[in-house]
Design a protein around this motif. Structure first.
Motif, mmCIF file in Angstrom:
data_model
loop_
_atom_site.group_PDB
_atom_site.id
_atom_site.type_symbol
_atom_site.label_atom_id
_atom_site.label_comp_id
_atom_site.label_asym_id
_atom_site.label_seq_id
_atom_site.Cartn_x
_atom_site.Cartn_y
_atom_site.Cartn_z
ATOM 1 N N ALA A 145 5.992 -44.131 -54.278
ATOM 2 C CA ALA A 145 4.677 -44.134 -54.701
ATOM 3 C C ALA A 145 3.993 -43.841 -53.636
ATOM 4 C CB ALA A 145 3.987 -45.618 -55.243
ATOM 5 N N ILE A 146 2.969 -42.757 -53.838
ATOM 6 C CA ILE A 146 2.062 -42.220 -52.905
ATOM 7 C C ILE A 146 0.510 -42.529 -52.910
ATOM 8 C CG2 ILE A 146 1.513 -39.803 -52.040
ATOM 9 C CD1 ILE A 146 4.227 -39.994 -52.095
ATOM 10 N N GLY A 147 0.106 -42.659 -51.810
ATOM 11 C CA GLY A 147 -1.070 -43.363 -51.528
ATOM 12 C C GLY A 147 -1.977 -42.744 -50.625
ATOM 13 N N GLU A 148 -3.153 -43.379 -50.577
ATOM 14 C CA GLU A 148 -4.358 -42.905 -49.493
ATOM 15 C C GLU A 148 -3.875 -43.721 -48.088
ATOM 16 O OE1 GLU A 148 -5.197 -43.776 -52.514
ATOM 17 O OE2 GLU A 148 -6.217 -42.239 -53.405
ATOM 18 N N GLY A 149 -2.940 -43.364 -47.484
ATOM 19 C CA GLY A 149 -2.515 -44.196 -46.384
ATOM 20 C C GLY A 149 -2.043 -45.493 -46.865
ATOM 21 N N THR A 198 4.119 -44.422 -43.414
ATOM 22 C CA THR A 198 3.052 -43.594 -43.339
ATOM 23 C C THR A 198 3.191 -42.428 -42.473
ATOM 24 O OG1 THR A 198 0.702 -43.859 -42.786
ATOM 25 C CG2 THR A 198 2.307 -44.954 -41.457
ATOM 26 N N PHE A 199 2.247 -41.458 -42.616
ATOM 27 C CA PHE A 199 2.294 -40.115 -41.898
ATOM 28 C C PHE A 199 1.383 -40.369 -40.597
ATOM 29 C CE2 PHE A 199 4.403 -38.707 -45.642
ATOM 30 C CZ PHE A 199 5.593 -37.812 -44.774
ATOM 31 N N SER A 200 0.594 -41.613 -40.623
ATOM 32 C CA SER A 200 -0.503 -41.737 -39.644
ATOM 33 C C SER A 200 -0.131 -42.027 -38.222
ATOM 34 C CB SER A 200 -1.209 -43.003 -40.178
ATOM 35 O OG SER A 200 -1.755 -42.818 -41.214
ATOM 36 N N LYS A 201 1.111 -42.440 -38.080
ATOM 37 C CA LYS A 201 1.609 -42.839 -36.812
ATOM 38 C C LYS A 201 2.401 -41.963 -36.096
ATOM 39 C CE LYS A 201 -0.826 -46.608 -37.649
ATOM 40 N NZ LYS A 201 -1.986 -47.015 -36.812
ATOM 41 N N ALA A 202 3.663 -41.924 -36.117
ATOM 42 C CA ALA A 202 4.348 -41.053 -35.304
ATOM 43 C C ALA A 202 4.162 -39.747 -35.690
ATOM 44 C CB ALA A 202 6.023 -41.284 -35.267
ATOM 45 N N TYR A 203 3.970 -39.424 -36.879
ATOM 46 C CA TYR A 203 3.742 -37.902 -37.397
ATOM 47 C C TYR A 203 2.412 -37.423 -36.993
ATOM 48 C CZ TYR A 203 8.069 -37.967 -40.432
ATOM 49 O OH TYR A 203 9.344 -37.962 -40.856
ATOM 50 N N GLY A 204 1.547 -38.208 -36.585
ATOM 51 C CA GLY A 204 0.296 -37.729 -36.079
ATOM 52 C C GLY A 204 -0.772 -37.214 -37.045
ATOM 53 N N LEU A 205 -0.866 -37.940 -37.996
ATOM 54 C CA LEU A 205 -1.615 -37.370 -39.342
ATOM 55 C C LEU A 205 -2.356 -38.548 -39.899
ATOM 56 C CD1 LEU A 205 0.972 -35.175 -41.042
ATOM 57 C CD2 LEU A 205 -1.201 -34.265 -40.099
ATOM 58 N N ALA A 206 -3.172 -39.309 -38.824
ATOM 59 C CA ALA A 206 -3.967 -40.570 -39.292
ATOM 60 C C ALA A 206 -5.047 -39.994 -40.142
ATOM 61 C CB ALA A 206 -4.562 -41.325 -38.263
ATOM 62 N N GLY A 207 -5.815 -39.009 -39.760
ATOM 63 C CA GLY A 207 -6.840 -38.570 -40.655
ATOM 64 C C GLY A 207 -6.607 -37.905 -41.832
ATOM 65 N N ALA A 208 -5.360 -37.751 -42.321
ATOM 66 C CA ALA A 208 -4.963 -36.787 -43.672
ATOM 67 C C ALA A 208 -4.797 -37.881 -44.806
ATOM 68 C CB ALA A 208 -3.736 -36.062 -43.291
ATOM 69 N N ARG A 209 -4.432 -39.203 -44.183
ATOM 70 C CA ARG A 209 -4.492 -40.278 -45.304
ATOM 71 C C ARG A 209 -3.433 -40.047 -46.451
ATOM 72 N NH1 ARG A 209 -5.612 -44.381 -44.383
ATOM 73 N NH2 ARG A 209 -4.319 -43.662 -42.998
ATOM 74 N N VAL A 210 -2.038 -40.140 -45.785
ATOM 75 C CA VAL A 210 -0.914 -40.179 -46.609
ATOM 76 C C VAL A 210 0.162 -41.266 -46.201
ATOM 77 C CG1 VAL A 210 0.940 -38.748 -47.402
ATOM 78 C CG2 VAL A 210 -1.222 -37.583 -46.792
ATOM 79 N N GLY A 211 0.169 -42.161 -47.376
ATOM 80 C CA GLY A 211 1.171 -43.208 -46.902
ATOM 81 C C GLY A 211 2.039 -43.210 -48.332
ATOM 82 N N TYR A 212 3.107 -43.876 -48.099
ATOM 83 C CA TYR A 212 4.035 -44.221 -49.541
ATOM 84 C C TYR A 212 4.758 -45.314 -49.440
ATOM 85 C CZ TYR A 212 7.651 -42.269 -46.038
ATOM 86 O OH TYR A 212 8.690 -42.049 -44.961
ATOM 87 N N ALA A 213 4.982 -45.817 -50.517
ATOM 88 C CA ALA A 213 5.866 -46.858 -50.658
ATOM 89 C C ALA A 213 7.259 -46.678 -51.254
ATOM 90 C CB ALA A 213 5.224 -47.691 -51.939
ATOM 91 N N ILE A 214 8.203 -47.309 -50.842
ATOM 92 C CA ILE A 214 9.687 -47.205 -51.366
ATOM 93 C C ILE A 214 9.996 -48.474 -52.018
ATOM 94 C CG2 ILE A 214 11.795 -46.659 -50.785
ATOM 95 C CD1 ILE A 214 10.648 -45.724 -48.089
ATOM 96 N N SER A 215 10.495 -48.194 -53.403
ATOM 97 C CA SER A 215 10.895 -49.568 -54.234
ATOM 98 C C SER A 215 11.721 -49.085 -55.130
ATOM 99 C CB SER A 215 9.726 -50.295 -54.601
ATOM 100 O OG SER A 215 9.072 -49.576 -55.792
ATOM 101 N N ALA A 216 12.133 -50.323 -56.013
ATOM 102 C CA ALA A 216 12.786 -49.884 -57.373
ATOM 103 C C ALA A 216 11.830 -49.262 -58.326
ATOM 104 C CB ALA A 216 13.168 -51.322 -57.969
ATOM 105 N N PRO A 217 12.476 -48.515 -59.051
ATOM 106 C CA PRO A 217 11.487 -47.546 -59.986
ATOM 107 C C PRO A 217 10.469 -48.390 -60.682
ATOM 108 C CG PRO A 217 13.795 -46.954 -60.098
ATOM 109 C CD PRO A 217 14.019 -47.854 -59.140
ATOM 110 N N GLY A 218 10.772 -49.408 -61.200
ATOM 111 C CA GLY A 218 9.788 -50.156 -62.379
ATOM 112 C C GLY A 218 8.720 -50.732 -61.328
ATOM 113 N N THR A 219 9.062 -51.081 -60.006
ATOM 114 C CA THR A 219 7.809 -51.565 -59.201
ATOM 115 C C THR A 219 7.081 -50.164 -58.724
ATOM 116 O OG1 THR A 219 9.210 -53.418 -58.483
ATOM 117 C CG2 THR A 219 7.520 -52.590 -57.090
#
Lengths: 374, 374
Positions: free
Chosen positions: B89-93, B224-245
């Protein structure tokens, strides 16, 4: 597909859905390629060159979180609008703000009033918070029915009502005086979301003066940089209201949710009103072009105060749907159509540059011809 | 300041607040100018040049809404991680995802477990949905207390528990085996948010294999892409889980909420792992520099698996706060500190480029000297 078993009953009851299927998804599903992207009321005229330049400059700061107070953008908007910064709330497009508004007002089972066939994303958020949607049909001129909305609000004692002026998906509008009368007639215990996403392209006299409604805590006006400003992908919307109402967003929003390049773009866009005026003129010309294409095809374009035109195809939703699908499948022309009767006798075509207009003009008669022989 | 009178009781009960005061707000409030921005665990090393280039290219498409399915980014992440797109799942950070997770699980009054002094934005969202927060103190090594969290979950029958590994604000970590044991010991009716925002900078063996937990519907891992990837201002985070969740996010999220330049940046960042490795090395070097600066000032840096270092200042929160404020007021050096005892004996300094380290190195002894004479 097993999911976590203890999501809330409300969450479990909801479908995993999207209010609109995106054009990229349509391309993937139908194995087609877009030749004209004129379905999502984006602006193919794009943002100003000065805005592109400002975004380019902002890229070097993308490693920083954005200011969670959105101070600079609020200050710029306040100057532009002639209001105070505390009259404003900033969000990830009007869609993001709508979700927050519904959350602030609606508990499961509460009534919410909107128009039958109005903005689906508002309805999505109402469902997402368990609200009970009551819908009022458009009037005979394809306008949202102000008297009917008011009556429904009173009958239901609804805490929330949605009205778009100018309207999406029909492009119709009321003049400012009628809107002010409607807004002031609402109970103080009913929050009005007055969605003015398409305000920049409306005729003079369509948007009420900000001063006329800003002292009313039960009125929120939503606006966006996604339409005339050409920044749909930047995700910047704002709400204008009394300070106490605007402050409520700070209770629940994702404070660090705004993209830094996006707010830089919005600030730059406000500073280039000359470009906005050229776009508004181009949108008006494109609306006329769309009406002409419709007319030559024997269809009837409805008047529009927006960056799109609803075209009455004169038959039922099945026919309109066949036109929408035919344009996509046969020519890669992406348009959309309203979702409820009787609006769904229409198709909805966004204003756009000449190439997109030509693609639509070429494809529409071909699709209609095929349908007439089917 | 009058507000709409019919916000929900929950909304009315909430303060209008921000989980963190941003550095821009600190500048405005304190009439100071930053010389070193090393307080928000951003990456002053910035994103890769290839990412800047990709964003520049993406600007021309900013007039389009982003694909609401985030198809391309999910595909790229799936390839990179060795999972399926429907595990994502993709979200705003991560902040945006945390709000959605809490909303999916928590109704007013429900218990939620986290660590005392853990990530404030999670707590903000719990409060925003009326959850009742139960907190577990860190262990004697400034690590989140896994046994304590598990016990609290069982005692409270909590449907939601939060754990960051590596930890923020302390920089501590558990090895993968301990995390897997903890996660698998949780009741299936408790959703674990395993926040791995700082995973890229952790030692090998810190992050559990994705396969080890991905079949469990009650586990969500956030990145997130906000930390090591250096993109805090881009607001891209993601979640990894079972598909139903993962699919549950589609029930409630702002589908059109992702900035188009932001997701383009994330895709490009995944494609430049060589750059990421150079940044990870620079972060490690910067951590050593921070530890050295602390040591020379008579303070004790704690081990860190993150892009920041917690420094034990050896006294109480008042002392640590005086250092944080002194660094800002006297030298424009922006850092932060943990919010709860006993963690708040520490200050927290983000890794950063040499100039920022030098500013911190110069200012810290001066501030400590003044405080010792106060």
């Amino acid at each position: 597909m097993s999911a976590f078993p203890r999501f809330t009953p409300l969450a479990r009851s909801l479908p995993a859905t999207v209010p609109f299927v995106g054009p990229e998804a349509i391309e993937r599903q139908r194995h087609a390629r877009l030749t004209a992207r004129i379905g999502a009321n984006e602006s193919g005229f794009g943002p100003a060159p000065s805005v592109i330049a400002a975004m380019t400059t902002a890229l070097s700061g993308i490693w920083k979180y954005n200011d969670p107070e959105n101070f600079e953008l609020k200050a710029a908007l306040a100057r532009h609008l002639g209001v105070q910064p505390d009259n404003l709330a900033i969000g990830e497009g009007i869609d993001g703000l709508l979700g927050q508004i519904v959350r602030l007002v609606i508990e499961p089972g509460m009534p919410v009033v909107t128009s039958l066939g109005g903005y689906p994303t508002f309805n999505f958020h109402v469902a997402g918070h368990g609200g009970r949607l009551g819908t009022v049909p458009y009037d005979g001129n394809d306008r949202e029915n102000l008297d009917g909305l008011l009556e429904a609000v009173r009958r239901e004692d609804a805490p929330l009502v949605y009205l778009a002026n100018p309207d999406n998906p029909m492009g119709s509008w009321w003049d400012a005086g009628r809107i002010v009368d409607f807004a002031r007639a609402l109970p103080e215990t009913t929050l009005l979301v007055l969605d003015e996403a398409y305000g920049e392209t409306a005729p003079a006299g369509t948007l009420p003066d900000l001063a006329s409604l800003i002292d009313r805590p039960n009125i929120l006006r939503t606006r966006t940089f996604s339409k005339a400003y050409g920044l749909a992908g930047a995700r910047v919307g704002y709400a204008i209201s009394a300070p106490g109402t605007a402050a409520a967003f700070d209770k629940i929003r994702n404070h660090f949710g705004m993209n830094r390049v996006g707010t830089a773009a919005a600030e730059a866009a406000l500073n280039d009103q000359a470009y906005l005026q050229t776009v508004i003129a181009r949108i008006a010309a494109s609306r006329a072009t769309i009406a002409d294409i419709a007319d030559r095809a024997g269809l009837k374009a409805l008047p529009s105060a927006t960056n799109f035109v609803a075209i009455d195809c004169g038959r039922d939703a099945t026919f309109a749907r066949a036109i929408v699908d035919g344009l996509m499948d046969e020519a890669g022309v992406f348009i959309r159509m309203p979702g409820a009767a009787p609006l769904n006798r229409c198709i909805r075509v966004s204003a756009g540059p000449e190439a997109e207009m030509q693609a639509f003009a070429a494809a529409l008669p071909r699709v209609l011809d095929r349908l007439s022989r089917a």
